[in-house]
Design a protein around this motif. Structure first.
Motif, PDB file in Angstrom:
ATOM      1  N   VAL A   2       1.691   5.791  -0.729  1.00 14.55           N
ATOM      2  CA  VAL A   2       0.806   5.040   0.174  1.00 14.55           C
ATOM      3  C   VAL A   2      -0.585   4.914  -0.446  1.00 14.55           C
ATOM      4  N   ALA A   3      -1.086   6.002  -1.011  1.00 14.21           N
ATOM      5  CA  ALA A   3      -2.397   5.944  -1.681  1.00 14.21           C
ATOM      6  C   ALA A   3      -2.335   5.021  -2.892  1.00 14.21           C
ATOM      7  N   GLY A   4      -1.237   5.079  -3.627  1.00 16.77           N
ATOM      8  CA  GLY A   4      -1.072   4.227  -4.804  1.00 16.77           C
ATOM      9  C   GLY A   4      -0.900   2.761  -4.474  1.00 16.77           C
ATOM     10  N   THR A   5      -0.560   2.470  -3.239  1.00 15.81           N
ATOM     11  CA  THR A   5      -0.464   1.080  -2.787  1.00 15.81           C
ATOM     12  C   THR A   5      -1.776   0.636  -2.147  1.00 15.81           C
ATOM     13  N   ALA A   6      -2.339   1.491  -1.310  1.00 15.63           N
ATOM     14  CA  ALA A   6      -3.544   1.119  -0.560  1.00 15.63           C
ATOM     15  C   ALA A   6      -4.780   0.989  -1.441  1.00 15.63           C
ATOM     16  N   LEU A   7      -4.934   1.870  -2.409  1.00 14.79           N
ATOM     17  CA  LEU A   7      -6.139   1.835  -3.242  1.00 14.79           C
ATOM     18  C   LEU A   7      -6.259   0.541  -4.055  1.00 14.79           C
ATOM     19  N   PRO A   8      -5.216   0.093  -4.759  1.00 16.26           N
ATOM     20  CA  PRO A   8      -5.351  -1.179  -5.475  1.00 16.26           C
ATOM     21  C   PRO A   8      -5.570  -2.373  -4.541  1.00 16.26           C
ATOM     22  N   ILE A   9      -4.955  -2.326  -3.358  1.00 16.32           N
ATOM     23  CA  ILE A   9      -5.170  -3.421  -2.407  1.00 16.32           C
ATOM     24  C   ILE A   9      -6.621  -3.436  -1.950  1.00 16.32           C
ATOM     25  N   ALA A  10      -7.155  -2.270  -1.621  1.00 17.86           N
ATOM     26  CA  ALA A  10      -8.555  -2.198  -1.174  1.00 17.86           C
ATOM     27  C   ALA A  10      -9.517  -2.613  -2.280  1.00 17.86           C
ATOM     28  N   LEU A  11      -9.296  -2.114  -3.493  1.00 15.50           N
ATOM     29  CA  LEU A  11     -10.181  -2.465  -4.607  1.00 15.50           C
ATOM     30  C   LEU A  11     -10.028  -3.940  -4.995  1.00 15.50           C
ATOM     31  N   GLY A  12      -8.793  -4.442  -4.986  1.00 13.56           N
ATOM     32  CA  GLY A  12      -8.565  -5.858  -5.297  1.00 13.56           C
ATOM     33  C   GLY A  12      -9.235  -6.764  -4.283  1.00 13.56           C
ATOM     34  N   THR A  13      -9.130  -6.390  -3.013  1.00 13.43           N
ATOM     35  CA  THR A  13      -9.771  -7.180  -1.956  1.00 13.43           C
ATOM     36  C   THR A  13     -11.287  -7.139  -2.110  1.00 13.43           C
ATOM     37  N   ALA A  14     -11.843  -5.962  -2.336  1.00 15.54           N
ATOM     38  CA  ALA A  14     -13.292  -5.834  -2.498  1.00 15.54           C
ATOM     39  C   ALA A  14     -13.782  -6.650  -3.692  1.00 15.54           C
ATOM     40  N   PHE A  15     -13.064  -6.577  -4.798  1.00 15.94           N
ATOM     41  CA  PHE A  15     -13.473  -7.317  -5.991  1.00 15.94           C
ATOM     42  C   PHE A  15     -13.397  -8.825  -5.754  1.00 15.94           C
ATOM     43  N   MET A  16     -12.294  -9.284  -5.179  1.00 14.48           N
ATOM     44  CA  MET A  16     -12.124 -10.729  -4.977  1.00 14.48           C
ATOM     45  C   MET A  16     -13.134 -11.276  -3.970  1.00 14.48           C
TER      46      MET A  16
END
Length: 105
Positions: free
Chosen positions: A10-24
């Motif tokens: 869950v952490a390995g899925t949520a962290l890239p989604i959160a960082l990807g969203t923040a970056f985009m």
């Protein structure tokens, strides 16, 4: 292994989604584009994890089992999230900006 692997996944899925969203979003795209980009980055390779663990002789250890189960659950979560996003985009229920639309087409 089960509950710990699920937490790692869950952490390995949520962290890239959160960082990807923040970056985009910081780059001027909308949140939907960011979630798609982050989800695409969150997937791991169970084949690579298994081969790596086998190469180092760790596949049959508790660590090897933990890594492989976490990678498997992470991949399933990523695919489910991508399926939900794809269905939402196909039905037109998203709120993409014109800049976000160009990035996804």
């Amino acid at each position: 292994v089960g509950s710990v692997a699920c937490l790692i996944a869950v952490a390995g899925t949520a962290l890239p989604i959160a960082l990807g969203t923040a970056f985009m979003v910081a780059a001027g795209f909308d949140a939907t584009t960011g979630v798609v980009a982050g989800t695409a980055l969150s997937s791991t390779s169970i084949g690579m994890a298994t081969r790596l663990m086998a190469t180092f002789g760790e596949l049959s250890t508790p660590l090897g089992a933990l890594v492989c189960v976490a990678a498997m659950v992470d991949d399933v979560l990523s695919l489910v999230i991508l399926a939900i996003i794809s269905e939402g985009l196909a039905n037109g229920s998203d709120s993409r900006s014109s800049k976000g639309s160009k990035a996804l087409t």
